[in-house]
Scaffold this motif. Sequence first.
Motif, PDB file in Angstrom:
ATOM      1  N   HIS A  17     -47.187  84.970-114.688  1.00 43.78           N
ATOM      2  CA  HIS A  17     -45.855  85.562-114.430  1.00 43.78           C
ATOM      3  C   HIS A  17     -45.219  84.928-113.347  1.00 43.78           C
ATOM      4  O   HIS A  17     -45.608  84.832-112.082  1.00 43.78           O
ATOM      5  N   GLU A  18     -44.109  84.115-113.759  1.00 42.47           N
ATOM      6  CA  GLU A  18     -43.459  83.432-112.519  1.00 42.47           C
ATOM      7  C   GLU A  18     -41.710  84.140-112.882  1.00 42.47           C
ATOM      8  O   GLU A  18     -41.393  84.584-113.623  1.00 42.47           O
ATOM      9  N   SER A  60     -49.442  90.682-104.087  1.00 42.55           N
ATOM     10  CA  SER A  60     -48.992  91.659-103.054  1.00 42.55           C
ATOM     11  C   SER A  60     -47.259  91.523-102.774  1.00 42.55           C
ATOM     12  O   SER A  60     -46.634  92.108-101.644  1.00 42.55           O
ATOM     13  N   GLU A  61     -46.533  90.782-103.592  1.00 40.78           N
ATOM     14  CA  GLU A  61     -45.047  90.786-103.471  1.00 40.78           C
ATOM     15  C   GLU A  61     -44.506  91.253-104.810  1.00 40.78           C
ATOM     16  O   GLU A  61     -44.604  91.426-105.987  1.00 40.78           O
ATOM     17  N   SER A  62     -43.163  91.651-104.433  1.00 44.61           N
ATOM     18  CA  SER A  62     -42.163  91.843-105.432  1.00 44.61           C
ATOM     19  C   SER A  62     -41.540  90.697-106.036  1.00 44.61           C
ATOM     20  O   SER A  62     -41.896  89.560-105.624  1.00 44.61           O
ATOM     21  N   MET A  67     -38.824  85.323-105.381  1.00 44.49           N
ATOM     22  CA  MET A  67     -38.033  84.349-105.587  1.00 44.49           C
ATOM     23  C   MET A  67     -37.536  83.873-104.103  1.00 44.49           C
ATOM     24  O   MET A  67     -37.250  82.576-103.889  1.00 44.49           O
ATOM     25  N   ASP A  68     -37.571  84.607-103.186  1.00 47.75           N
ATOM     26  CA  ASP A  68     -37.005  84.214-101.653  1.00 47.75           C
ATOM     27  C   ASP A  68     -37.825  83.196-101.270  1.00 47.75           C
ATOM     28  O   ASP A  68     -37.743  82.344-100.667  1.00 47.75           O
ATOM     29  N   ARG A  69     -39.237  83.578-101.529  1.00 47.27           N
ATOM     30  CA  ARG A  69     -40.579  82.491-101.074  1.00 47.27           C
ATOM     31  C   ARG A  69     -40.269  81.222-101.729  1.00 47.27           C
ATOM     32  O   ARG A  69     -40.597  80.189-100.895  1.00 47.27           O
ATOM     33  N   ARG A  99     -49.750  80.045-121.241  1.00 52.74           N
ATOM     34  CA  ARG A  99     -48.848  81.056-121.470  1.00 52.74           C
ATOM     35  C   ARG A  99     -48.363  81.554-120.313  1.00 52.74           C
ATOM     36  O   ARG A  99     -48.892  82.206-119.311  1.00 52.74           O
ATOM     37  N   THR A 100     -46.786  81.367-120.031  1.00 52.56           N
ATOM     38  CA  THR A 100     -46.110  81.977-118.907  1.00 52.56           C
ATOM     39  C   THR A 100     -44.913  82.743-119.517  1.00 52.56           C
ATOM     40  O   THR A 100     -44.270  82.303-120.020  1.00 52.56           O
ATOM     41  N   ILE A 101     -44.870  83.848-118.859  1.00 45.55           N
ATOM     42  CA  ILE A 101     -43.756  84.786-118.948  1.00 45.55           C
ATOM     43  C   ILE A 101     -42.697  84.578-117.674  1.00 45.55           C
ATOM     44  O   ILE A 101     -43.523  84.582-116.638  1.00 45.55           O
ATOM     45  N   ALA A 102     -41.691  84.409-117.847  1.00 43.29           N
ATOM     46  CA  ALA A 102     -40.734  84.081-116.681  1.00 43.29           C
ATOM     47  C   ALA A 102     -39.737  85.234-116.722  1.00 43.29           C
ATOM     48  O   ALA A 102     -38.981  85.416-117.740  1.00 43.29           O
ATOM     49  N   THR A 103     -39.198  85.745-115.269  1.00 45.56           N
ATOM     50  CA  THR A 103     -38.366  86.618-115.194  1.00 45.56           C
ATOM     51  C   THR A 103     -37.201  86.003-114.580  1.00 45.56           C
ATOM     52  O   THR A 103     -37.644  85.330-113.352  1.00 45.56           O
ATOM     53  N   ALA A 104     -35.856  85.807-114.894  1.00 45.25           N
ATOM     54  CA  ALA A 104     -35.028  84.892-114.116  1.00 45.25           C
ATOM     55  C   ALA A 104     -34.130  85.636-113.442  1.00 45.25           C
ATOM     56  O   ALA A 104     -33.652  86.936-113.705  1.00 45.25           O
ATOM     57  N   TYR A 105     -33.597  85.143-112.313  1.00 46.95           N
ATOM     58  CA  TYR A 105     -32.454  85.639-111.524  1.00 46.95           C
ATOM     59  C   TYR A 105     -31.421  84.899-111.401  1.00 46.95           C
ATOM     60  O   TYR A 105     -31.358  83.699-111.313  1.00 46.95           O
ATOM     61  N   LEU A 106     -30.219  85.436-111.187  1.00 46.18           N
ATOM     62  CA  LEU A 106     -28.909  84.631-111.193  1.00 46.18           C
ATOM     63  C   LEU A 106     -28.857  85.018-109.438  1.00 46.18           C
ATOM     64  O   LEU A 106     -28.655  85.939-108.807  1.00 46.18           O
TER      65      LEU A 106
END
Length: 241
Positions: A17-18, A60-62, A67-69, A99-106
């Motif tokens: 998960h990325e 260990s992170e949200s 994203m910040d890291r 296989r990679t699931i990605a959650t995107a941010y604006l």
Amino acid sequence: MIRPPFRDQRGVAKYRHEVLAVVLRAAVGEPFRLQVLTRRRDHEPFSGRLALPSGPVEVSESMEEAMDRHLAGQLGLVRIAHREQLATYSDPGRDPFERTIATAYLGLVPCDRDEELSVGAVWVDAADLPELAFDHHLVVEAALDRLRGKISYTNIAFALAPAEFTMATLRGIYGAVLGHDVDVTNLSRVLRRRGQIARVGTLAEPGERGGRPPSTWRFAVNSFRVTDPFAALGPGRTHEV
């Protein structure tokens, strides 16, 4: 060929998960234009191709912390004026390696932000994207659609504008996002009626055409707010429809 996923003792597949970040800014110019922050990949798959900043989420992170890291570590970007979760991408073939699931941010940064980024960071024109790695062009398109929609009925432009600005600058920002010219007088009227902007003062020097120095403005609230849920800024004279 996609590498088969690891499975636990019960046979449940464990996927990578990325997080993905679409960081946008309005580049000052004639006209203003939207740019998206990318980096050049130095390994396969898609070695040498531009891509959005991305990376795995540690246990260990949200996702926001991840994203910040990655923005700081990959691009040297440590401050985002606004961010929001955009969408999740789960096509099994989106990553040809595994296989990679990605959650995107604006993410949005002000047009006057002068932050020294890492070597390899590249701002590209969002309206004329080069060929990006993976499915990242779809992610950018989704981010642009989200921003175009929200700029009409929220104060989200605060995250693209300087702390103080002229209406000409704000007009350029709105035009870059909406993809069409806007009438500066009507834009000022609409935003003042909503209470989104407040006058600060005037510039010390007159504008390029001489005459009275232009007024300077600021956003009344520097955090995301829905200001008119049924509004849409139309083309031409920047009326609300």
